[in-house]
Write a protein that holds these residues in place. Sequence first.
Motif, PDB file in Angstrom:
ATOM      1  N   ASP A 144     103.918 -45.942  28.010  1.00 39.81           N
ATOM      2  CA  ASP A 144     105.085 -45.083  28.185  1.00 39.81           C
ATOM      3  C   ASP A 144     106.205 -45.643  27.313  1.00 39.81           C
ATOM      4  O   ASP A 144     106.063 -46.704  26.688  1.00 39.81           O
ATOM      5  N   ILE A 145     107.335 -44.938  27.272  1.00 39.04           N
ATOM      6  CA  ILE A 145     108.488 -45.364  26.476  1.00 39.04           C
ATOM      7  C   ILE A 145     109.550 -45.924  27.411  1.00 39.04           C
ATOM      8  O   ILE A 145     109.925 -45.269  28.395  1.00 39.04           O
ATOM      9  N   PHE A 176     111.016 -46.739  32.581  1.00 38.86           N
ATOM     10  CA  PHE A 176     110.313 -45.880  31.633  1.00 38.86           C
ATOM     11  C   PHE A 176     110.632 -44.405  31.879  1.00 38.86           C
ATOM     12  O   PHE A 176     111.071 -44.025  32.972  1.00 38.86           O
ATOM     13  N   ASN A 177     110.353 -43.579  30.851  1.00 38.64           N
ATOM     14  CA  ASN A 177     110.579 -42.137  30.985  1.00 38.64           C
ATOM     15  C   ASN A 177     109.723 -41.516  32.075  1.00 38.64           C
ATOM     16  O   ASN A 177     110.130 -40.572  32.735  1.00 38.64           O
ATOM     17  N   GLY A 178     108.480 -41.994  32.209  1.00 35.32           N
ATOM     18  CA  GLY A 178     107.569 -41.422  33.192  1.00 35.32           C
ATOM     19  C   GLY A 178     106.758 -40.258  32.669  1.00 35.32           C
ATOM     20  O   GLY A 178     106.058 -39.595  33.436  1.00 35.32           O
ATOM     21  N   LYS A 195     109.654 -37.326  25.325  1.00 38.34           N
ATOM     22  CA  LYS A 195     110.949 -37.614  25.930  1.00 38.34           C
ATOM     23  C   LYS A 195     110.913 -37.360  27.435  1.00 38.34           C
ATOM     24  O   LYS A 195     110.017 -36.693  27.956  1.00 38.34           O
ATOM     25  N   ASP A 196     111.927 -37.867  28.119  1.00 36.78           N
ATOM     26  CA  ASP A 196     112.059 -37.602  29.550  1.00 36.78           C
ATOM     27  C   ASP A 196     112.328 -36.115  29.766  1.00 36.78           C
ATOM     28  O   ASP A 196     112.969 -35.457  28.936  1.00 36.78           O
ATOM     29  N   GLN A 222     114.913 -38.518  35.264  1.00 38.34           N
ATOM     30  CA  GLN A 222     114.653 -39.574  36.231  1.00 38.34           C
ATOM     31  C   GLN A 222     113.727 -40.588  35.580  1.00 38.34           C
ATOM     32  O   GLN A 222     112.936 -40.238  34.717  1.00 38.34           O
ATOM     33  N   LYS A 223     113.817 -41.828  35.994  1.00 40.40           N
ATOM     34  CA  LYS A 223     113.044 -42.876  35.346  1.00 40.40           C
ATOM     35  C   LYS A 223     112.040 -43.497  36.316  1.00 40.40           C
ATOM     36  O   LYS A 223     112.263 -43.543  37.528  1.00 40.40           O
TER      37      LYS A 223
END
Length: 378
Positions: free
Chosen positions: A169-170, A195-197, A203-204, A208-209
């Motif tokens: 993930d990022i 992380f973005n999830g 991108k997110d 929410q993370k």
Amino acid sequence: MYSLKQTININMNGKYVGFFAFLLFYLFTFPQVSAEEKTQLFSKPKLSGYAIGQYQYSGQHDAESNSFNVRMVRLSIDGRILGDFAYRVQGQVNGNTSTLSDSPRLVDVYLEWQKLPFLKIKAGQFKRPFTFENPMNPIDQGFMSYSQNVTKLAGFNDRVGEHASNGRDIGLQLQGDLIKTSAGRPLLHYQVGVFNGQGINTKDVDNQKDVIGGLWVMPVEGLRIGAFGWTGSYARKGGDGVKSLAKRRYAISGEYAIDDWTFRSEYIHSTGLGFSTVYNQSSDTKADEVNHEAGDKADGFYALAIAPVIKNKLHVKARYDVYRPRAEWGTSKTYYEIGVDYLFIKNLQINLEYAFVNDRSLARHNYSMIDTQLSFRF
């Protein structure tokens, strides 16, 4: 025709992958500075990689198959900046060019500050800090694939419907070793990240993370006993706007690896619903339908042993691997695996496995699999 700028662009939405062009561009345009300046600013970039070829037979009723396959080919560039910063850019280059999950794609791109052993800071796209097995190289992992619970609950082909993300993930992560013995061996390791999830190259969506962390103790040489936690969400945009599904997971892990022997076992539990379809970034169809039928709980467990017959040369191995997509035995899929691997030389290895599979979701539960893989690194 694309411009040079477009050609070397690695689009983070996964539509175009210019990894080959990026490698060539980077290597041929590496800063032309003096040897002394290169030592101070940049280390010499290291190009490395590996490839895994595969033959697999499956005797599943009405779905029999046998095929040769290129399981994985990866290339990476590693190096250091200013001595204290380590970087990596890695791409998976096999596959087709039609979908995000199968096409060539960027898997790693990160920079990590490593000056302090008790506080390392990593930013970019990289492995989620969840389970012992997830961060392992596919060759070092030891079997024909990662265990089912890691595959489904650590972001490879995740049960939530996330596109294939290889456990990555990022985000941003802190990690380090604490409390050392007189000989300098650490007794405690921690890692925690935000992380973005949404998986790789994405991108997110819901702003929410995901927060993921792990802590393990190493009381004796070769032994790790750890626990991991994960809280967050996975989201998609649909006709009704953004829809978020919660992820709540934990893992309990143990490993003893010493003198070419390996014993490892991990249990993972997940709470949270998933979407009905696997996300395909090239598709315009609405894909925000929630799969309530699959339930909101899942878990899995594996235990494995790898024993040397000839140290660092020939090994025999066995693994028990069960995954329950609804956390119920009536839905379980279990692999009973035995195998052998042989290292011709340090970077050339062949693996052979037999697996007896019991899948209770099928009318005929039982079938056999044979898997052979030839891998090399450079």
